[in-house]
Design an enzyme around this catalytic site. Structure first.
Site, mmCIF file in Angstrom:
data_model
loop_
_atom_site.group_PDB
_atom_site.id
_atom_site.type_symbol
_atom_site.label_atom_id
_atom_site.label_comp_id
_atom_site.label_asym_id
_atom_site.label_seq_id
_atom_site.Cartn_x
_atom_site.Cartn_y
_atom_site.Cartn_z
ATOM 1 N N GLU A 1 34.676 50.157 40.300
ATOM 2 C CA GLU A 1 34.192 50.817 39.077
ATOM 3 C C GLU A 1 35.249 51.701 38.439
ATOM 4 O OE1 GLU A 1 32.400 50.364 41.775
ATOM 5 O OE2 GLU A 1 30.308 49.973 41.284
ATOM 6 N N GLU B 1 26.986 47.432 46.282
ATOM 7 C CA GLU B 1 25.965 48.467 46.493
ATOM 8 C C GLU B 1 24.633 47.841 46.905
ATOM 9 O OE1 GLU B 1 26.941 50.303 42.603
ATOM 10 O OE2 GLU B 1 26.973 52.186 43.724
HETATM 11 N N1 3HC Z 1 29.501 42.066 33.829
HETATM 12 C C1 3HC Z 1 29.507 41.205 32.780
HETATM 13 N N2 3HC Z 1 30.391 40.205 32.645
HETATM 14 C C2 3HC Z 1 31.286 40.047 33.620
HETATM 15 C C3 3HC Z 1 31.354 40.905 34.728
HETATM 16 C C4 3HC Z 1 30.404 41.942 34.821
HETATM 17 N N3 3HC Z 1 30.372 42.784 35.859
HETATM 18 N N4 3HC Z 1 32.375 40.520 35.523
HETATM 19 C C5 3HC Z 1 32.923 39.442 34.937
HETATM 20 N N5 3HC Z 1 32.273 39.167 33.774
HETATM 21 C C6 3HC Z 1 32.547 38.060 32.865
HETATM 22 C C7 3HC Z 1 33.926 38.129 32.249
HETATM 23 O O1 3HC Z 1 33.923 38.934 31.100
HETATM 24 C C8 3HC Z 1 34.211 36.675 31.952
HETATM 25 O O2 3HC Z 1 33.500 36.360 30.789
HETATM 26 P P1 3HC Z 1 34.090 35.297 29.747
HETATM 27 O O3 3HC Z 1 34.223 34.030 30.512
HETATM 28 O O4 3HC Z 1 33.077 35.281 28.674
HETATM 29 O O5 3HC Z 1 35.409 35.871 29.324
HETATM 30 C C9 3HC Z 1 33.530 35.931 33.112
HETATM 31 O O6 3HC Z 1 32.578 36.866 33.633
HETATM 32 C C10 3HC Z 1 34.473 35.527 34.219
HETATM 33 O O7 3HC Z 1 35.252 36.666 34.604
HETATM 34 P P2 3HC Z 1 36.817 36.549 34.931
HETATM 35 O O8 3HC Z 1 37.499 35.799 33.853
HETATM 36 O O9 3HC Z 1 37.273 37.917 35.235
HETATM 37 O O10 3HC Z 1 36.757 35.642 36.230
HETATM 38 P P3 3HC Z 1 37.589 35.724 37.574
HETATM 39 O O11 3HC Z 1 37.071 34.617 38.401
HETATM 40 O O12 3HC Z 1 39.030 35.852 37.298
HETATM 41 O O13 3HC Z 1 37.188 37.108 38.263
HETATM 42 C C11 3HC Z 1 35.747 38.821 39.072
HETATM 43 C C12 3HC Z 1 35.908 37.325 38.733
HETATM 44 C C13 3HC Z 1 36.658 39.185 40.245
HETATM 45 C C14 3HC Z 1 34.319 39.031 39.448
HETATM 46 C C15 3HC Z 1 36.151 39.680 37.844
HETATM 47 O O14 3HC Z 1 35.437 39.191 36.726
HETATM 48 C C16 3HC Z 1 35.848 41.131 37.966
HETATM 49 O O15 3HC Z 1 36.618 41.867 38.538
HETATM 50 N N6 3HC Z 1 34.716 41.577 37.381
HETATM 51 C C17 3HC Z 1 34.356 42.955 37.298
HETATM 52 C C18 3HC Z 1 33.876 43.482 38.610
HETATM 53 C C19 3HC Z 1 33.468 44.933 38.449
HETATM 54 O O16 3HC Z 1 34.188 45.741 37.900
HETATM 55 N N7 3HC Z 1 32.300 45.260 38.944
HETATM 56 C C20 3HC Z 1 31.792 46.584 38.819
HETATM 57 C C21 3HC Z 1 30.967 46.664 37.600
HETATM 58 S S1 3HC Z 1 30.423 48.321 37.280
HETATM 59 C C22 3HC Z 1 29.145 48.547 38.308
HETATM 60 O O17 3HC Z 1 28.828 47.710 39.076
HETATM 61 C C23 3HC Z 1 28.428 49.855 38.166
HETATM 62 C C24 3HC Z 1 27.504 50.085 39.312
HETATM 63 O O18 3HC Z 1 28.143 50.925 40.230
HETATM 64 C C25 3HC Z 1 26.233 50.711 38.900
#
Ligand code: 3HC
Ligand code: NAI
Length: 694
Positions: free
Chosen positions: A125, A105
């Site tokens: 999301e 975004e």
């Molecule tokens: N916020 C906080 N922590 C996050 C995070 C996030 N968005 N995304 C990942 N983390 C943390 C994980 O909990 C993990 O923490 P830990 O080491 O303490 O367990 C660490 O970051 C690493 O994450 P992964 O183990 O998942 O690492 P990968 O390399 O396998 O994957 C990734 C990376 C593809 C970025 C995956 O973490 C992911 O899919 N993250 C979520 C992405 C997501 O859903 N984004 C949307 C968020 S909601 C949003 O943005 C609302 C907006 O519209 C207003």
């Protein structure tokens, strides 16, 4: 400038760098830092354009999920993005790793987007029970049209860079160094006077009047129970029908509704729980892991073939061993058929199929698996056969090889005991179909070494599975709890509930299928054999409901024989069968059970509360370390709806004292044998606590 966002200048280009490991999530300091950096660039007369880039493994991966559910600390993301988009100087987002959620975004609020070819972008999301709440639902449809935008948001797809460019999300792919390429791109924008391109100022390409209603109808069944996909449709409809500012208001309102919903709370819990399961309590973090460069699978039947595919898919060579050439050829043919089916859907190329088949090396000779780093046994479910195989493995495998069994019911310690190296033996309980199901119950034996556990947990992830560590007991975690549900469901039928009523209650709860439809599909003979074995082993139920076994004894084994509990027209469509109704009524009479009308609530409670109670015992015994391990098993192995967070999370929402109260009621009605709450359940309930307070 803040520590997590830096502003520097490279000639006439201002460079904004985000550095907030591990994933550059948009926590409050990042939002504030971005806002300040953009304002700095705007105020600096020497700056003509800006590049937004990130340090570390990835571009911004989204909002900081850990901040959700707490009061929002200013600034919120929407005004920050507004400031960026409203800027009179062009801003270029330079993407590597993943630009997800709020991260994409932010990029959509920039005027241009470039990325390295390995990057992925998406608005996932929906997986957290949310919708993109910082303009994503309004800007993305303006760039790529309502339908493509919906597909992407409803499925939560991570789109590869090349495809994102084709769609119109990215302007250019950068080969080589991203920062150099992005700076050059920004200079070209200036030289060519391309100005600022604001997504919000573009129209959404028109769609048919009934497009949104049809889209909703298309996902209604598959995504029933989830709230977010349907809210996403509403938000995109707003983008297509309202001015941008109005659409943004609608998005904000829908986002807030989701944020405070029980569904999203559960799905956010699942997001973190899926990551927590990999961290095994009590296992030293620095334990040196064994290297896995090759694998072997013993037995090329239903499970063995699928298990071998997981290794081939991950690029790990795997030797597949069978009793004889015919069994081997049969197994390999099934594997090839599976790959070809995937290829025919366009998800693999013909070359991929050959490459993966090439990684699976068939043999009938144990000498060929001597060098394997991990061996997974998937032969018949028979202790003597398994012991025989493990004796051979012990004799031929190199020292340090991990010896795993895929048994679903047998004692891993007993299997390990025939080897000279029980510390190297572990259970790896895959679920069927093994190449598809994400769950892997890794079963720690009494003597399994820490480095074997750590290696297998890491390996699980490498082969695309969610590994959950469990201990040795009858049925491990998943099947042990399932057994409770199956038993009550059979009693309920005997007492007068119709199988299809029970199926409907559990389907409506959110399971993909009810237990009886599932049994007919999987084959009633499977459960029959298990129950026969249990009876032979002296494990007799206090109340033994025999109606389903009588159906099997009539030769009705389910869909595959055209009839089971139901009769099957054209092989698939179930029709309740009066003959079976009579059989059930007769069994009830013989068992002295008076049939009655049974309400849906009773069905739900009697099917699910005993599972929760068994979960409590599993925690007490240390078979699972945490409630979250149980929840992840049930969501990924048994279709427990993610929007309810798993059985233990769900039980906490119901309130454990209410579950204990129901246990007391049922104990009065049916006796205490099956209705005595586990001590842990009772204790937590009396303290007003839940499983997640442990
Ligand atoms: N916020 C906080 N922590 C996050 C995070 C996030 N968005 N995304 C990942 N983390 C943390 C994980 O909990 C993990 O923490 P830990 O080491 O303490 O367990 C660490 O970051 C690493 O994450 P992964 O183990 O998942 O690492 P990968 O390399 O396998 O994957 C990734 C990376 C593809 C970025 C995956 O973490 C992911 O899919 N993250 C979520 C992405 C997501 O859903 N984004 C949307 C968020 S909601 C949003 O943005 C609302 C907006 O519209 C207003
Ligand atoms: P299967 O009967 O389809 O396959 C077993 C294969 O092992 C056969 O091809 C047989 O020829 C081969 N085999 C037997 N003895 C052998 C030996 N000594 N050496 C080499 N190969 C030998 O059985 P399935 O369903 O694949 O089950 C295998 C194991 O997986 C069992 O332990 C079972 O409990 C477990 N399991 C099965 C699940 C299922 O849904 N089918 C789910 C989870 C685990």
């Amino acid at each position: 400038m803040s520590e997590v966002v830096r502003f520097t200048r490279e000639g006439e280009i201002g460079v904004i760098t985000v550095a907030n490991p591990p994933v550059n999530a948009l926590s409050q300091p990042v939002r504030a830092g971005l806002d300040a950096a953009v304002r700095t660039g705007l105020a600096d007369a020497a700056v003509q354009a800006m590049v937004l880039i990130c340090d570390g493994a990835t571009f911004i991966a989204g909002a900081d999920i850990r901040e959700f559910g707490k009061p929002l600390a200013e600034p919120s993301l929407v005004p920050v993005i507004d400031t960026m988009e409203g800027a009179a100087k062009p801003i270029v987002a330079a993407i590597h790793g993943t630009a997800l959620g709020g991260g994409l975004e932010v990029a959509l609020g920039c005027h241009y987007r470039v990325a390295v070819p390995s990057a992925r972008v998406g608005l996932p999301e929906v997986n957290l029970g949310l919708l993109p709440g910082a303009g994503g639902t309004q800007r993305l449809p303006r760039l790529i049209g309502a339908e493509k935008a919906l597909d992407l948001m409803v499925q939560g797809t991570h789109v590869p860079a090349a495809e994102a460019q084709q769609l119109g999300i990215l302007d250019e792919l950068i080969e080589g160094d991203l920062k150099t390429g992005a700076l050059a791109f920004a200079r070209r924008v200036l030289a060519e006077n391309r100005g600022v391109k604001r997504a919000s100022e573009r129209p959404v390409a028109p769609v048919a009047a009934d497009f949104f209603a049809n889209y909703e109808a298309g996902i209604a069944r598959r995504l029933r129970g989830f709230k977010a996909p349907f809210h996403i449709i509403k938000a995109v409809e707003a983008a297509a029908t309202l001015p941008f500012a109005e659409g943004m208001k609608r998005e904000a309102k829908l986002f807030q509704e989701l944020m405070s919903s029980s569904e999203s709370r559960a799905q956010r819990h699942v997001f973190f729980a899926e990551r927590e399961v990999a961290k095994v309590p009590g296992l030293p973090k620095d334990v040196a892991q064994r290297e896995i460069r090759s694998a072997a699978v013993i037995g090329a039947g239903t499970m063995g073939g699928g298990i071998a595919m997981n290794f081939a898919n991950a690029g790990i060579p795997v030797t597949l061993l069978e009793l004889n050439r015919e069994a081997l050829d049969r197994g390999l043919a099934v594997v090839r058929k599976n790959y070809e089916a995937t290829a025919s859907k366009g998800r693999l190329t013909a070359a991929d199929v050959e490459q993966r088949m090439g990684l699976i090396r068939p043999t009938t000779d144990y000498a060929d698996i001597a060098q394997a780093d991990v061996v997974i046994e998937a032969v018949f479910e028979n202790m003597d056969v398994k012991k025989e195989v493990f004796r051979k493995l012990d004799a031929v495998c190199k020292p340090g090889a991990i010896l795993a069994t895929n048994t679903s019911t047998l004692d891993v310690d007993e299997i390990a005991s025939v080897t000279q190296r029980p510390q190297d033996v572990i259970g790896m309980h895959f679920f069927s179909p093994a190449n598809v199901m994400r769950l892997l119950e890794n079963v720690r034996g009494r003597k399994t070494a820490d480095d074997v556990i750590a290696t297998v947990m890491t390996l699980s992830r490498r082969i695309g599975k969610i590994g959950v560590l469990v201990g040795v007991c009858d049925g491990f975690v998943g099947n042990r709890m399932l057994h409770q549900r199956t038993r009550e469901a059979m009693f309920l039928v005997e007492e007068g509930a119709r199988p299809e009523q029970i199926d409907k209650v559990l389907y409506d709860f959110g399971f993909p299928m009810g237990p009886f439809a599932m049994a007919d599909m999987a084959g009633l003979d499977v459960g029959y054999k298990v129950r026969e074995e249990r009876r032979k082993a002296g494990k007799v139920e206090k109340r033994d409901s025999r109606w389903i076994d009588q159906i099997v004894e009539m030769g009705r084994h389910g869909q595959k024989t055209g009839a089971g509990i139901d009769r099957y027209q054209d092989g698939r469509t179930p029709l309740p069968d009066p003959e079976i109704q009579e059989l059930i009524a007769r069994c009830a009479r013989e068992a002295g059970v008076t049939q009655r009308a049974i309400g849906d609530q009773e069905i739900l409670e009697r099917c699910l509360y005993p599972m929760v109670n068994e979960g409590a015992k599993i925690l007490e015994e240390g078979i699972a370390a945490r409630a979250l391990d149980i929840d992840i098993i049930w969501i990924n192995g048994y279709g427990f709806p993610a929007y309810r967070g798993g059985p233990m999370f769900w039980a906490d929402q119901i309130g454990l004292k209410n579950i204990v109260a129901a246990y007391r009621r049922y104990a009065e009605q049916f006796g205490a044998h099956y209705w005595t709450p586990a001590p842990l359940l009772e204790k937590l309930a009396s303290e007003g606590k839940g499983f997640y307070d442990l």
